[in-house]
Design a protein around this motif. Structure first.
Motif, PDB file in Angstrom:
ATOM      1  N   GLY A  14      -7.262  -6.551  -6.516  1.00  0.00           N
ATOM      2  CA  GLY A  14      -7.898  -7.823  -6.254  1.00  0.00           C
ATOM      3  C   GLY A  14      -8.367  -7.859  -5.022  1.00  0.00           C
ATOM      4  N   SER A  15      -7.870  -7.301  -3.958  1.00  0.00           N
ATOM      5  CA  SER A  15      -7.961  -7.355  -2.547  1.00  0.00           C
ATOM      6  C   SER A  15      -7.951  -6.401  -1.764  1.00  0.00           C
ATOM      7  N   GLY A  16      -8.422  -6.263  -0.385  1.00  0.00           N
ATOM      8  CA  GLY A  16      -8.273  -5.453   0.327  1.00  0.00           C
ATOM      9  C   GLY A  16      -8.003  -3.826  -0.057  1.00  0.00           C
ATOM     10  N   ILE A  17      -6.926  -3.020   0.201  1.00  0.00           N
ATOM     11  CA  ILE A  17      -6.898  -1.695   0.046  1.00  0.00           C
ATOM     12  C   ILE A  17      -7.117  -1.482  -1.582  1.00  0.00           C
ATOM     13  N   GLY A  18      -6.382  -2.362  -2.269  1.00  0.00           N
ATOM     14  CA  GLY A  18      -6.555  -1.957  -3.813  1.00  0.00           C
ATOM     15  C   GLY A  18      -7.933  -2.385  -4.147  1.00  0.00           C
ATOM     16  N   ALA A  35      -5.255  -4.340 -11.671  1.00  0.00           N
ATOM     17  CA  ALA A  35      -4.013  -5.259 -12.052  1.00  0.00           C
ATOM     18  C   ALA A  35      -3.733  -6.116 -10.776  1.00  0.00           C
ATOM     19  N   ASP A  36      -3.401  -7.387 -10.974  1.00  0.00           N
ATOM     20  CA  ASP A  36      -3.079  -8.518  -9.943  1.00  0.00           C
ATOM     21  C   ASP A  36      -2.804  -9.540 -10.345  1.00  0.00           C
ATOM     22  N   VAL A  37      -1.739 -10.516  -9.708  1.00  0.00           N
ATOM     23  CA  VAL A  37      -1.623 -11.651  -9.951  1.00  0.00           C
ATOM     24  C   VAL A  37      -2.883 -12.672  -9.353  1.00  0.00           C
ATOM     25  N   ALA A  61      -1.099  -9.039 -13.902  1.00  0.00           N
ATOM     26  CA  ALA A  61       0.519  -8.357 -13.945  1.00  0.00           C
ATOM     27  C   ALA A  61       0.808  -8.670 -12.812  1.00  0.00           C
ATOM     28  N   ASP A  62       2.492  -9.325 -12.749  1.00  0.00           N
ATOM     29  CA  ASP A  62       2.944  -9.574 -11.621  1.00  0.00           C
ATOM     30  C   ASP A  62       3.864  -8.082 -11.506  1.00  0.00           C
ATOM     31  N   VAL A  63       3.882  -7.459 -10.684  1.00  0.00           N
ATOM     32  CA  VAL A  63       4.565  -5.980 -10.429  1.00  0.00           C
ATOM     33  C   VAL A  63       5.969  -6.134 -10.570  1.00  0.00           C
ATOM     34  N   ASN A  88       0.256   2.285  -6.872  1.00  0.00           N
ATOM     35  CA  ASN A  88       1.382   1.243  -6.730  1.00  0.00           C
ATOM     36  C   ASN A  88       0.998   0.624  -5.346  1.00  0.00           C
ATOM     37  N   ASN A  89      -0.074  -0.145  -5.109  1.00  0.00           N
ATOM     38  CA  ASN A  89      -0.546  -0.746  -4.008  1.00  0.00           C
ATOM     39  C   ASN A  89      -0.151  -1.972  -3.481  1.00  0.00           C
ATOM     40  N   ALA A  90       0.104  -2.967  -4.651  1.00  0.00           N
ATOM     41  CA  ALA A  90       0.427  -4.220  -4.524  1.00  0.00           C
ATOM     42  C   ALA A  90       1.542  -4.527  -3.355  1.00  0.00           C
ATOM     43  N   VAL A 155      12.773  -6.548   7.332  1.00  0.00           N
ATOM     44  CA  VAL A 155      12.869  -6.425   5.672  1.00  0.00           C
ATOM     45  C   VAL A 155      11.561  -5.657   5.402  1.00  0.00           C
ATOM     46  N   TYR A 156      10.221  -6.238   5.973  1.00  0.00           N
ATOM     47  CA  TYR A 156       9.078  -5.194   5.377  1.00  0.00           C
ATOM     48  C   TYR A 156       9.578  -3.705   5.688  1.00  0.00           C
ATOM     49  N   ALA A 157       9.800  -3.552   6.822  1.00  0.00           N
ATOM     50  CA  ALA A 157      10.130  -2.010   7.215  1.00  0.00           C
ATOM     51  C   ALA A 157      11.108  -1.317   6.020  1.00  0.00           C
ATOM     52  N   VAL A 188      -2.495  -0.448  10.932  1.00  0.00           N
ATOM     53  CA  VAL A 188      -3.053  -1.859  10.616  1.00  0.00           C
ATOM     54  C   VAL A 188      -4.541  -1.594   9.964  1.00  0.00           C
ATOM     55  N   VAL A 189      -4.382  -2.012   8.865  1.00  0.00           N
ATOM     56  CA  VAL A 189      -5.805  -1.945   7.924  1.00  0.00           C
ATOM     57  C   VAL A 189      -6.406  -3.247   7.829  1.00  0.00           C
ATOM     58  N   ASN A 190      -7.770  -3.088   7.821  1.00  0.00           N
ATOM     59  CA  ASN A 190      -8.531  -4.478   8.070  1.00  0.00           C
ATOM     60  C   ASN A 190      -8.669  -5.132   6.730  1.00  0.00           C
ATOM     61  N   THR A 191      -7.814  -5.930   6.354  1.00  0.00           N
ATOM     62  CA  THR A 191      -7.731  -6.477   4.935  1.00  0.00           C
ATOM     63  C   THR A 191      -7.422  -7.897   5.219  1.00  0.00           C
ATOM     64  N   PRO A 192      -7.307  -8.818   4.154  1.00  0.00           N
ATOM     65  CA  PRO A 192      -7.080 -10.057   4.276  1.00  0.00           C
ATOM     66  C   PRO A 192      -5.568 -10.256   4.825  1.00  0.00           C
TER      67      PRO A 192
HETATM   68  N1  LIG Z   1      -3.339  -4.391   5.855  1.00  0.00           N
HETATM   69  C1  LIG Z   1      -2.469  -3.483   6.401  1.00  0.00           C
HETATM   70  O1  LIG Z   1      -2.636  -3.284   7.790  1.00  0.00           O
HETATM   71  C2  LIG Z   1      -1.489  -2.656   5.863  1.00  0.00           C
HETATM   72  C3  LIG Z   1      -0.993  -1.901   6.567  1.00  0.00           C
HETATM   73  C4  LIG Z   1       0.104  -0.875   5.961  1.00  0.00           C
HETATM   74  C5  LIG Z   1       0.221  -1.176   4.670  1.00  0.00           C
HETATM   75  N2  LIG Z   1      -0.211  -1.926   4.030  1.00  0.00           N
HETATM   76  C6  LIG Z   1       0.127  -2.543   2.584  1.00  0.00           C
HETATM   77  O2  LIG Z   1      -0.906  -1.857   1.680  1.00  0.00           O
HETATM   78  C7  LIG Z   1      -1.053  -2.796   0.330  1.00  0.00           C
HETATM   79  C8  LIG Z   1      -2.242  -3.736   0.335  1.00  0.00           C
HETATM   80  O3  LIG Z   1      -2.316  -4.444   1.300  1.00  0.00           O
HETATM   81  P1  LIG Z   1      -3.520  -5.249   1.518  1.00  0.00           P
HETATM   82  O4  LIG Z   1      -3.507  -5.211   3.396  1.00  0.00           O
HETATM   83  O5  LIG Z   1      -4.768  -4.659   1.068  1.00  0.00           O
HETATM   84  O6  LIG Z   1      -3.295  -6.638   1.477  1.00  0.00           O
HETATM   85  P2  LIG Z   1      -4.029  -7.937   0.495  1.00  0.00           P
HETATM   86  O7  LIG Z   1      -3.331  -9.007   0.776  1.00  0.00           O
HETATM   87  O8  LIG Z   1      -5.536  -7.893   1.006  1.00  0.00           O
HETATM   88  O9  LIG Z   1      -3.710  -7.401  -1.214  1.00  0.00           O
HETATM   89  C9  LIG Z   1      -2.988  -7.258  -1.556  1.00  0.00           C
HETATM   90  C10 LIG Z   1      -3.086  -7.442  -3.007  1.00  0.00           C
HETATM   91  O10 LIG Z   1      -1.587  -7.542  -3.741  1.00  0.00           O
HETATM   92  C11 LIG Z   1      -1.730  -8.637  -4.870  1.00  0.00           C
HETATM   93  N3  LIG Z   1      -0.447  -8.730  -5.161  1.00  0.00           N
HETATM   94  C12 LIG Z   1       0.709  -9.507  -4.434  1.00  0.00           C
HETATM   95  N4  LIG Z   1       1.630  -9.622  -4.995  1.00  0.00           N
HETATM   96  C13 LIG Z   1       1.640  -9.122  -6.231  1.00  0.00           C
HETATM   97  C14 LIG Z   1       2.373  -9.153  -7.391  1.00  0.00           C
HETATM   98  N5  LIG Z   1       3.595  -9.435  -7.250  1.00  0.00           N
HETATM   99  N6  LIG Z   1       1.963  -8.368  -8.468  1.00  0.00           N
HETATM  100  C15 LIG Z   1       0.703  -7.969  -8.416  1.00  0.00           C
HETATM  101  N7  LIG Z   1      -0.215  -8.152  -7.139  1.00  0.00           N
HETATM  102  C16 LIG Z   1       0.366  -8.699  -6.237  1.00  0.00           C
HETATM  103  C17 LIG Z   1      -2.399  -9.753  -3.901  1.00  0.00           C
HETATM  104  O11 LIG Z   1      -2.558 -10.846  -5.031  1.00  0.00           O
HETATM  105  C18 LIG Z   1      -3.390  -9.060  -3.464  1.00  0.00           C
HETATM  106  O12 LIG Z   1      -4.672  -8.895  -4.276  1.00  0.00           O
HETATM  107  C19 LIG Z   1       0.341  -3.755   0.475  1.00  0.00           C
HETATM  108  O13 LIG Z   1       1.474  -2.922   0.038  1.00  0.00           O
HETATM  109  C20 LIG Z   1       0.677  -3.486   1.847  1.00  0.00           C
HETATM  110  O14 LIG Z   1       1.937  -3.832   2.458  1.00  0.00           O
HETATM  111  C21 LIG Z   1      -1.201  -2.936   4.494  1.00  0.00           C
END
Ligand SMILES: NC(=O)c1ccc[n+]([C@@H]2O[C@H](COP(=O)([O-])OP(=O)(O)OC[C@H]3O[C@@H](n4cnc5c(N)ncnc54)[C@H](O)[C@@H]3O)[C@@H](O)[C@H]2O)c1
Length: 264
Positions: A14-18, A35-37, A61-63, A88-90, A155-157, A188-192
């Motif tokens: 529902g956002s960003g990379i996904g 699939a998204d929350v 779905a909450d993963v 598996n991107n969430a 912790v993220y790492a 760093v990816v240009n997402t929310p």
């Molecule tokens: N943006 C970056 O710079 C970057 C860099 C490296 C890795 N990542 C990884 O890429 C992935 C996508 O990130 P993004 O930047 O697109 O972020 P985003 O916040 O734009 O999108 C993340 C999506 O995951 C969903 N989500 C969160 N918790 C969830 C759950 N419990 N169940 C189902 N869906 C859930 C959110 O609702 C949101 O739609 C993440 O795993 C993030 O850690 C992002």
């Protein structure tokens, strides 16, 4: 594996990379389960795919929960007849307070979503792919999960490093089940998620806007392109693809484990 006429499921679609990956896979001819929350974001991705003439459906779905993880895969089977591709991107970042000073309630969800969510999704995904005679899973890690670590957010790492080694450990599935599992480690990816408060900051001064520009954030479509690369290159299994800010890609070396440990 060809993408056309396959069934794909994208968590966090529902956002960003996904969202970018969902759109790309649909463009390549897959039927996509988003699939998204985040119901609004997920439904919006589906609407965009459908308005481009593609096939998609949303499932909430909450993963982090085994029931939801199993149900989202069941939804793909019921809606489109099976599952061939799983992204598996969430993922989430924790708040500004970080380990070891933050309360565990703040950082535990990072492990739950980013690591447990990937492991659960992969388990149910593998079961569904076995029914189809194979498939491809692309997990989302991060450059923060590679060997040099990420001191600003341990912790993220840890969550992303866990994904890298979990993925590497599943390399033998390529030979045993015709299922290839790989992961992506972007900068760093240009997402929310990455922008967070950045738009507000950018409006504050020209200097701040320039600083943000200099981050050279990766467009999410570039990451979607790596997902496609992993699906279509049948030789890749257990790999981590690093995508740097300069958009260059490189397979990151995982630990050189002895052959008998690798199981192949
Ligand atoms: N943006 C970056 O710079 C970057 C860099 C490296 C890795 N990542 C990884 O890429 C992935 C996508 O990130 P993004 O930047 O697109 O972020 P985003 O916040 O734009 O999108 C993340 C999506 O995951 C969903 N989500 C969160 N918790 C969830 C759950 N419990 N169940 C189902 N869906 C859930 C959110 O609702 C949101 O739609 C993440 O795993 C993030 O850690 C992002």
């Amino acid at each position: 594996m060809e993408i056309k006429d396959k069934v794909a499921l994208v968590t966090g679609g529902g956002s960003g990379i996904g969202a970018a990956t969902s759109l790309r896979l649909a463009k390549e001819g897959a039927s996509v389960v988003v699939a998204d929350v985040n119901e609004d974001g997920g439904r919006d991705t589906v609407t965009q795919i459908e308005s481009n003439g593609g096939k998609a459906a949303f499932v909430r779905a909450d993963v982090t929960g085994p029931k939801d993880a199993e149900a989202m895969i069941a939804f793909a089977k019921e809606t489109f007849g099976g599952l061939d591709i799983l992204h598996n991107n969430a993922g989430i970042l924790d708040g500004p307070d970080r380990y070891p000073d933050a309360d565990p309630a703040q950082w535990l969800p990072v492990l739950e979503v980013n690591l447990r969510g990937v492991i659960l999704g992969t388990q149910y995904g593998i079961q569904a792919m076995r029914e189809r005679g194979g498939g491809c899973i692309v997990n989302m890690a991060s450059m923060a999960g590679l060997g040099f670590g990420y001191p600003p957010n341990p912790v993220y790492a840890a969550s992303k490093g866990g994904v890298v080694l979990f993925t590497a450990s599943l390399a033998p599935l390529k030979d045993s089940d015709n299922i290839r599992v790989n992961c992506i480690c972007p900068g760093v990816v240009n997402t929310p998620m990455a922008r967070g408060g950045i738009p507000a900051l950018a409006e504050q001064s020209e200097e701040a806007a320039k600083l943000i520009e200099s981050l050279n954030m990766i467009p999410p479509e570039e990451i979607a392109d790596i997902v496609v690369q992993f699906i279509t290159d049948d030789s890749l299994a257990g790999q981590a693809m690093m995508a740097r800010n300069g958009r260059e890609r490189q397979l990151a070396a995982t630990a050189a484990a002895p052959k008998e440990w690798r199981g192949s």
